[in-house]
Design a protein around this motif. Sequence first.
Motif, short mmCIF file in Angstrom:
data_model
loop_
_atom_site.label_atom_id
_atom_site.label_comp_id
_atom_site.label_asym_id
_atom_site.label_seq_id
_atom_site.Cartn_x
_atom_site.Cartn_y
_atom_site.Cartn_z
N ASN A 2 -6.46 -11.13 -5.07
CA ASN A 2 -6.42 -10.89 -6.51
C ASN A 2 -4.98 -10.66 -6.97
OD1 ASN A 2 -5.69 -8.12 -6.29
ND2 ASN A 2 -7.83 -7.50 -6.13
N LYS A 3 -4.83 -10.51 -8.26
CA LYS A 3 -3.48 -10.40 -8.85
C LYS A 3 -2.72 -9.18 -8.32
CE LYS A 3 -1.20 -11.07 -13.22
NZ LYS A 3 -1.37 -11.45 -14.61
N ASP A 4 -3.39 -8.03 -8.19
CA ASP A 4 -2.74 -6.81 -7.68
C ASP A 4 -2.25 -7.01 -6.24
OD1 ASP A 4 -3.08 -5.41 -10.03
OD2 ASP A 4 -4.88 -4.37 -9.35
N GLU A 5 -3.10 -7.62 -5.42
CA GLU A 5 -2.72 -7.86 -4.02
C GLU A 5 -1.55 -8.82 -3.92
OE1 GLU A 5 -6.51 -9.21 -2.65
OE2 GLU A 5 -7.07 -7.24 -1.89
N GLN A 6 -1.53 -9.84 -4.79
CA GLN A 6 -0.41 -10.79 -4.80
C GLN A 6 0.88 -10.10 -5.20
OE1 GLN A 6 -1.82 -13.79 -7.50
NE2 GLN A 6 -2.68 -15.05 -5.84
N LEU A 7 0.81 -9.25 -6.21
CA LEU A 7 1.99 -8.53 -6.67
C LEU A 7 2.48 -7.58 -5.58
CD1 LEU A 7 3.99 -7.92 -8.92
CD2 LEU A 7 2.36 -6.26 -9.83
N ASN A 12 6.42 -6.18 -1.50
CA ASN A 12 6.64 -5.81 -0.11
C ASN A 12 7.58 -6.82 0.56
OD1 ASN A 12 6.17 -4.05 2.11
ND2 ASN A 12 4.82 -5.59 2.98
N GLN A 13 7.37 -8.09 0.32
CA GLN A 13 8.22 -9.13 0.91
C GLN A 13 9.67 -8.98 0.45
OE1 GLN A 13 7.37 -11.24 3.28
NE2 GLN A 13 9.45 -12.04 3.35
#
Length: 86
Positions: A2-7, A12-13
């Motif tokens: 989802n969008k939160d996980e992608q952000l 983190n990266q």
Amino acid sequence: MNKDEQLRAAINQKLIETGERERLKELLRAKLIECGWKDQLKAHCKEENLFKKRKRKILNLQNVVFQLYFNFLKTEEPGNLGGSAV
């Protein structure tokens, strides 16, 4: 994802690429040691005999953190995190 996980993954990266993640971890570690949290945690584990009580149960990091946090909430005043904010 989802969008939160992608952000979260993107942030983190970026932190890893710039080396900022390690710097923040070291800063947090130093602040926790400075306010005595590490020593308090060790003493609490010894006092509560945390690991021997859990001998027959499955001992994993999540269970240990939960138990320590629960005991912290029982003993500390609301709003007191054992030292100054990071």
